[in-house]
Write a protein that holds these residues in place. Sequence first.
Motif, PDB file in Angstrom:
ATOM      1  N   LYS A   1     -53.945  76.821  34.070  1.00 42.70           N
ATOM      2  CA  LYS A   1     -53.322  77.735  33.101  1.00 42.70           C
ATOM      3  C   LYS A   1     -54.107  79.037  33.021  1.00 42.70           C
ATOM      4  O   LYS A   1     -53.533  80.121  32.910  1.00 42.70           O
ATOM      5  CB  LYS A   1     -53.249  77.077  31.724  1.00 42.70           C
ATOM      6  CG  LYS A   1     -52.213  75.975  31.635  1.00 42.70           C
ATOM      7  CD  LYS A   1     -52.231  75.344  30.250  1.00 42.70           C
ATOM      8  CE  LYS A   1     -51.285  74.171  30.181  1.00 42.70           C
ATOM      9  NZ  LYS A   1     -51.361  73.496  28.885  1.00 42.70           N
ATOM     10  N   ALA A   2     -55.433  78.944  33.085  1.00 39.28           N
ATOM     11  CA  ALA A   2     -56.265  80.153  33.030  1.00 39.28           C
ATOM     12  C   ALA A   2     -56.025  81.022  34.256  1.00 39.28           C
ATOM     13  O   ALA A   2     -55.929  82.255  34.152  1.00 39.28           O
ATOM     14  CB  ALA A   2     -57.734  79.771  32.922  1.00 39.28           C
TER      15      ALA A   2
ATOM     16  N   GLN B   1     -56.860  84.925  33.984  1.00 41.39           N
ATOM     17  CA  GLN B   1     -58.241  84.783  33.528  1.00 41.39           C
ATOM     18  C   GLN B   1     -59.061  84.044  34.599  1.00 41.39           C
ATOM     19  O   GLN B   1     -58.518  83.325  35.422  1.00 41.39           O
ATOM     20  CB  GLN B   1     -58.285  83.997  32.221  1.00 41.39           C
ATOM     21  CG  GLN B   1     -57.540  84.664  31.093  1.00 41.39           C
ATOM     22  CD  GLN B   1     -57.465  83.742  29.878  1.00 41.39           C
ATOM     23  OE1 GLN B   1     -57.854  82.587  29.951  1.00 41.39           O
ATOM     24  NE2 GLN B   1     -56.950  84.263  28.784  1.00 41.39           N
TER      25      GLN B   1
ATOM     26  N   ALA C   1     -56.803  69.297  36.252  1.00 37.30           N
ATOM     27  CA  ALA C   1     -57.447  70.568  35.925  1.00 37.30           C
ATOM     28  C   ALA C   1     -56.412  71.511  35.320  1.00 37.30           C
ATOM     29  O   ALA C   1     -56.264  72.653  35.745  1.00 37.30           O
ATOM     30  CB  ALA C   1     -58.077  71.151  37.181  1.00 37.30           C
ATOM     31  N   THR C   2     -55.690  71.031  34.314  1.00 39.26           N
ATOM     32  CA  THR C   2     -54.608  71.834  33.738  1.00 39.26           C
ATOM     33  C   THR C   2     -55.144  73.081  33.046  1.00 39.26           C
ATOM     34  O   THR C   2     -54.528  74.142  33.129  1.00 39.26           O
ATOM     35  CB  THR C   2     -53.803  70.992  32.742  1.00 39.26           C
ATOM     36  OG1 THR C   2     -54.687  70.460  31.758  1.00 39.26           O
ATOM     37  CG2 THR C   2     -53.099  69.844  33.440  1.00 39.26           C
ATOM     38  N   GLU C   3     -56.272  72.976  32.377  1.00 44.21           N
ATOM     39  CA  GLU C   3     -56.823  74.141  31.680  1.00 44.21           C
ATOM     40  C   GLU C   3     -57.200  75.231  32.669  1.00 44.21           C
ATOM     41  O   GLU C   3     -56.928  76.411  32.456  1.00 44.21           O
ATOM     42  CB  GLU C   3     -58.050  73.733  30.848  1.00 44.21           C
ATOM     43  CG  GLU C   3     -57.745  72.734  29.744  1.00 44.21           C
ATOM     44  CD  GLU C   3     -56.771  73.294  28.718  1.00 44.21           C
ATOM     45  OE1 GLU C   3     -56.861  74.508  28.392  1.00 44.21           O
ATOM     46  OE2 GLU C   3     -55.912  72.528  28.251  1.00 44.21           O
ATOM     47  N   ASP C   4     -57.812  74.836  33.775  1.00 40.53           N
ATOM     48  CA  ASP C   4     -58.187  75.809  34.801  1.00 40.53           C
ATOM     49  C   ASP C   4     -56.943  76.429  35.434  1.00 40.53           C
ATOM     50  O   ASP C   4     -56.917  77.632  35.722  1.00 40.53           O
ATOM     51  CB  ASP C   4     -59.056  75.152  35.880  1.00 40.53           C
ATOM     52  CG  ASP C   4     -60.416  74.715  35.341  1.00 40.53           C
ATOM     53  OD1 ASP C   4     -60.895  75.355  34.373  1.00 40.53           O
ATOM     54  OD2 ASP C   4     -60.994  73.766  35.875  1.00 40.53           O
TER      55      ASP C   4
ATOM     56  N   PRO D   1     -61.765  81.219  35.071  1.00 38.77           N
ATOM     57  CA  PRO D   1     -62.508  80.118  34.426  1.00 38.77           C
ATOM     58  C   PRO D   1     -63.975  80.143  34.875  1.00 38.77           C
ATOM     59  O   PRO D   1     -64.310  80.674  35.924  1.00 38.77           O
ATOM     60  CB  PRO D   1     -61.797  78.859  34.911  1.00 38.77           C
ATOM     61  CG  PRO D   1     -61.036  79.261  36.121  1.00 38.77           C
ATOM     62  CD  PRO D   1     -60.774  80.728  36.025  1.00 38.77           C
TER      63      PRO D   1
END
Length: 180
Positions: free
Chosen positions: A19-20, A25, A14-17, A27
């Motif tokens: 980073k967010a 931010q 879950a790298t995108e989550d 998600p």
Amino acid sequence: PAVQGRYNLCREPATEDAKALVGGQRPDNLPIFLYESLNKPIEESEDRGILGTIQDGGTIAWVIVALGLIALLMVILRSIFLQRASSSTDKVLAETRADLEQGKRDQALHTCQQYGGATGRVMAATIRNLDRDREHVEDIVSEAILHESAHLNRFGSIIMVIAAVAPLLGLLGTVTGMIT
């Protein structure tokens, strides 16, 4: 992997989550999974189809499926049989009535025999005994209907037995599954 590899939270990265979240931010969806134990990673449920579910049910599930298929076949055969038995009823009644109104008993009997079926046989028994008194004719018609009902109730008892036994087999499967 989290907490020095002691807990296995999820199998998908879950790298995108992550980073967010670090960037401040929020998600849309945040996949969070509970852990089962320190030693065992999370077991994700498998997408299984109907055959997988039946296979998990064991032998009793296969017996229930087989009984269901037999019952379905019997219901289809019974409905076809009853449809055929009732398909010529109106024609037989109309033609024999017209023949009887014209006084053609032999022609009416021939019409009943030509169409056959339960209606034709009951009408033929009635026409053969029209000379007798009303009570006797009613008894003959009742007897002919009783004789035909045995043929029309074909497969009914087997379907009823399967309908009574299948839920009991389901209960047996539940109990054996819990014991296993």
